[in-house]
Design an enzyme around this catalytic site. Structure first.
Site, PDB file in Angstrom:
ATOM      1  N   GLU A 463       0.862  -1.190   0.000  1.00 43.08           N
ATOM      2  CA  GLU A 463       0.000   0.000   0.000  1.00 43.08           C
ATOM      3  C   GLU A 463       0.893   1.234   0.000  1.00 43.08           C
ATOM      4  O   GLU A 463       1.733   1.396   0.882  1.00 43.08           O
ATOM      5  CB  GLU A 463      -0.873   0.034   1.259  1.00 43.08           C
ATOM      6  CG  GLU A 463      -2.079  -0.861   1.218  1.00 43.08           C
ATOM      7  CD  GLU A 463      -2.921  -0.737   2.492  1.00 43.08           C
ATOM      8  OE1 GLU A 463      -4.114  -0.446   2.354  1.00 43.08           O
ATOM      9  OE2 GLU A 463      -2.399  -0.922   3.588  1.00 43.08           O
ATOM     10  N   ASN A 501      -6.192  -2.756   6.306  1.00 35.65           N
ATOM     11  CA  ASN A 501      -6.492  -2.964   7.722  1.00 35.65           C
ATOM     12  C   ASN A 501      -7.821  -2.343   8.125  1.00 35.65           C
ATOM     13  O   ASN A 501      -8.529  -2.865   8.989  1.00 35.65           O
ATOM     14  CB  ASN A 501      -5.359  -2.425   8.598  1.00 35.65           C
ATOM     15  CG  ASN A 501      -4.203  -3.409   8.679  1.00 35.65           C
ATOM     16  OD1 ASN A 501      -4.390  -4.608   8.528  1.00 35.65           O
ATOM     17  ND2 ASN A 501      -2.994  -2.905   8.893  1.00 35.65           N
TER      18      ASN A 501
END
Length: 725
Positions: A463, A501
């Site tokens: 990411e 997440n």
């Protein structure tokens, strides 16, 4: 000129040899789109009426031969139904059969990738010569289908049933040496000698030294296997392949059945069996989702490529913080050719990082991917250091110290003063805001997040997180470096937990609520693994680490209090919090929801632990039985809804990127296509109805967004059948 089209030309030389050349105008590669197949049909018809030809060479003017069919057409074509697909395949069979039946010898010159339909074109000719660097294969099973243009018929007759099953069920790319050893090609030569080798084969066939008609008889007749040999070859293969593919991927087993059913048949009947099986698989949800996954991957790669074009190359990198994570990052950079400094303040941490890198390189040597000399050479790309002495020449720094904002802030501000003004700083953080970490930097435009997933060498996703002040140059350089490391970068905007997440923790929230209501966590794991996850939620929490999960849960609770406040575990009532209080941190100390023992390979193996079962029972406020579908809904709805919110909030740009991040980052079942494609498959209206029903009992974590309700009312989808991303 015998034929001239947009993608194909057929020319005749002075010695009466025809050359059919694939060269798709306006593209860097050749692919078999519907239009190109139509051209091939016309080109073959033109060849059939030419007089006195002595041979045909099929080749490519591009660096590849043919990469396969045009996958961007698949969803639209497959929507036309089984009858259309069978007819389409039989039409292509007629074209390839016409090549196979030409009244003179034929040879394919394979100069680069020959995959899928491209490989099947080569199988239609009598002979194949291959350049040393070329690769060949039939990867269709990876898309949930099987080779439908003769691969299941011709390849077994060419290289034997066992070898063909391995190639087709495995779906891999095969190097030239392997293809020659198997008998898939007749010669392997340097690229510059390819044309001469093809011409030589035709000359030898015309002199009678090579019997091309015998080759054809072999390819068009039944497979030469007795009944007992057939049973042994096919039944053994089915058992092995079923174990490898698993229950959710039917294509590899179906391909074996097609080869088996067609083994005793002549060409036409065997091809009809293949065409029908292809059509049936093409209409499955698994195929639809795997094709969608391929198209999404193309979207992600195209976006990363656009960033890469704007980037200054990273010639020298550095990682701050050694240990397991730092060592993994250093290994990945060094193994892909970017030299990296590995800095820490402790000698033992440096040694741990080097040990991790050496261990990973040693595994490559064990697998035959590297020689010992190559390993030694790549290890020199990692330079350990206790000082910042050489940081003036570094292009990009990855900060990978402990997940603590104070420590990260101190390290980042310190290193910023010791690197060049154009050096990019990145933080490998899983939860801490990039905008917050940039507050004390004097060049925040040169700073972004670079979140690796553990273990670094295995997990494909990185990411790249854009903070409020992050500049385009920082994002571009970080994307380019991630690509150079062999990773798939996806650019996201800053928020608690970023994308992956943030989406994962509502899934854990759903798990915690199930456990509180008396669900057996081992049963929840089994149901979700059967659904397709590589591991259930309790097992995954053990791998993540319970302390890490509690910390991340607190970040999520602070960022999204309405939905995620219960995940902080501050009252000591959640099962995850209770695990931490009882020093059951998961695999890192061999006890969590499960206990862990070493298996024969030294890897942690989970076993049932009665102490954990009793501990979890103590948080249950009631005792209920849950059906499999209820467990799936309770786990999947919060995850899917948070993905929707990330898209609506602009954290991620497109459905394609959101779904690929979940597949690459947390192992979302690929055959289900991703969270947004999962909602599409259920139907947005049906999903909203399910979520609203759960929200009445379970609260805001399950509540659909207003925009999602609007999509349900207007019958919208995240993906149309033809457009991706």
């Amino acid at each position: 000129m015998i034929y001239q089209g947009n993608a194909i030309t057929v020319a005749r030389s002075g010695d009466d040899i025809a050359t059919l050349t694939f060269d798709l105008k306006g593209e860097s590669i050749n692919k078999l789109s519907s239009a190109v197949v139509t051209e091939l049909e016309a080109a073959v018809k033109a060849l059939q009426v030419e007089n006195d030809l002595k041979g045909l060479v099929i080749g490519s003017a591009k660096d590849v031969f043919i990469v396969g069919a045009d996958i961007t057409e698949f969803h639209g074509i497959f929507d036309k139904g089984e009858e259309y697909l069978v007819e389409m395949n039989l039409r292509v069979h007629d074209i390839f059969n016409a090549i196979e039946d030409l009244p003179f010898p034929t040879v394919t010159a394979i100069n680069g990738l020959a995959l899928g339909g491209g490989c099947e074109v080569t199988l239609a000719t009598d002979f194949r010569v291959m350049a040393e660097g070329a690769r060949i294969g039939l990867p269709e099973t990876k898309l949930g289908i099987l080779p439908g243009w003769g691969g299941c018929v011709r390849l077994p007759r060419l290289i034997g049933a066992d070898n063909a099953i391995e190639w087709i069920a495995g779906g891999g790319e095969n190097k030239a040496a392997e293809a020659l050893k198997m008998g898939a090609v007749d010669a392997v030569v340097p690229g510059e000698a390819l044309e001469a080798a093809a011409q030589d084969i035709l000359a030898r066939a015309n002199r009678g030294e090579l019997d091309y008609r015998a080759r054809r008889d072999e390819k068009t007749g039944p497979l030469k296997l007795g009944p007992i040999e057939q049973m042994m070859a096919f039944e053994t293969a089915k058992g092995y392949v079923a174990g490898k593919a698993g229950p959710h991927y039917p294509a590899p087993i179906e391909a074996i059945k097609v080869i088996q059913k067609g083994a005793g048949e002549e060409r036409a009947r065997a091809q009809a069996i293949e065409a029908k099986a292809f059509a049936k698989l093409a209409l499955t949800d698994v195929c639809y989702n795997l094709v969608g996954l391929f198209l999404n991957d193309q979207v992600v790669k195209k976006k990363a490529g656009q960033y890469e074009k704007q980037a200054r190359p990273v010639k020298q990198a550095a990682v701050l913080g050694a240990g397991i994570m730092g060592g993994g990052i250093a290994y990945q950079s060094a193994s892909r050719g970017t030299p990296i400094l590995m800095k820490d303040i402790k000698e033992d941490a440096i040694e741990l990082g080097l040990k991790e890198s050496r261990k990973l390189f040693a595994k490559q040597v064990e697998r035959g991917k590297l020689t010992t000399e190559q390993m030694a050479e790549k290890l020199t790309n990692i330079r350990p250091t206790l000082s910042y002495g050489d940081f003036g020449n570094v292009d990009l720094v990855v900060e990978a110290v402990v997940e603590n904002p104070g420590v990260k802030d101190a390290v980042l501000t310190e290193v910023e003063g010791l690197v060049g003004e154009e050096t990019i700083l990145t933080s490998n953080t899983s939860t801490i805001s990039i905008t917050r970490l940039a507050q004390n930097l004097s060049r925040p435009e040169n700073f972004c997040g670079m979140h690796f997933f553990n273990p670094v060498h295995r997990m494909p996703l990185v990411e790249v997180i854009r903070g409020e002040k992050t500049g385009d140059a920082a994002v571009a350089a970080t994307v380019a470096y991630a690509r150079a490391m062999g990773k798939t970068p996806i650019v996201v905007n800053d928020c608690p937990g970023f994308l992956v997440n943030r989406v994962l923790f509502p899934y854990f929230g759903g798990f915690s609520q199930l456990v509180e209501q008396g669900a057996d966590f081992q049963r929840v794991d089994k149901v979700m693994e059967k659904f397709g996850w590589p591991m259930g939620p309790a097992y995954l929490l053990d791998v993540v680490g319970m302390d890490t999960a509690v910390h991340a849960g607190e970040v999520m609770a602070e960022g999204f209090p309405e939905r995620m406040a219960s995940m902080a575990g501050g009252n000591g009532k959640s099962a995850i919090q209770l695990m931490v209080e009882n020093e059951r941190l998961g695999q890192k100390n061999d006890k969590g929801f499960y206990a862990y023992e070493e298996d024969r390979k030294g890897k942690p193996k989970k076993v049932t632990d009665e102490a954990a079962i009793e501990l979890v029972k103590s948080v249950a406020k009631e005792h209920r039985e849950f059906g499999d579908e209820e467990i799936i809904a309770r786990m999947m709805v919060p995850l899917c809804l948070e993905t929707v919110r990330c898209l609506e909030d602009g954290i991620v740009d497109s459905p394609a990127e959101a779904d690929m991040a979940l597949i690459y980052g947390i192992g979302f079942p690929p055959f289900r296509g991703g969270a947004l494609r999962y909602i599409d498959a259920m139907g947005v209206a049906a999903f909203v109805e399910l979520a609203e029903g759960l929200a009445e009992e379970l609260g805001p974590l399950y509540a659909p967004t207003d925009r999602l309700r609007e999509m349900a009312r207007s019958d919208e989808r995240f993906y149309s059948s033809q457009a991706q991303g």
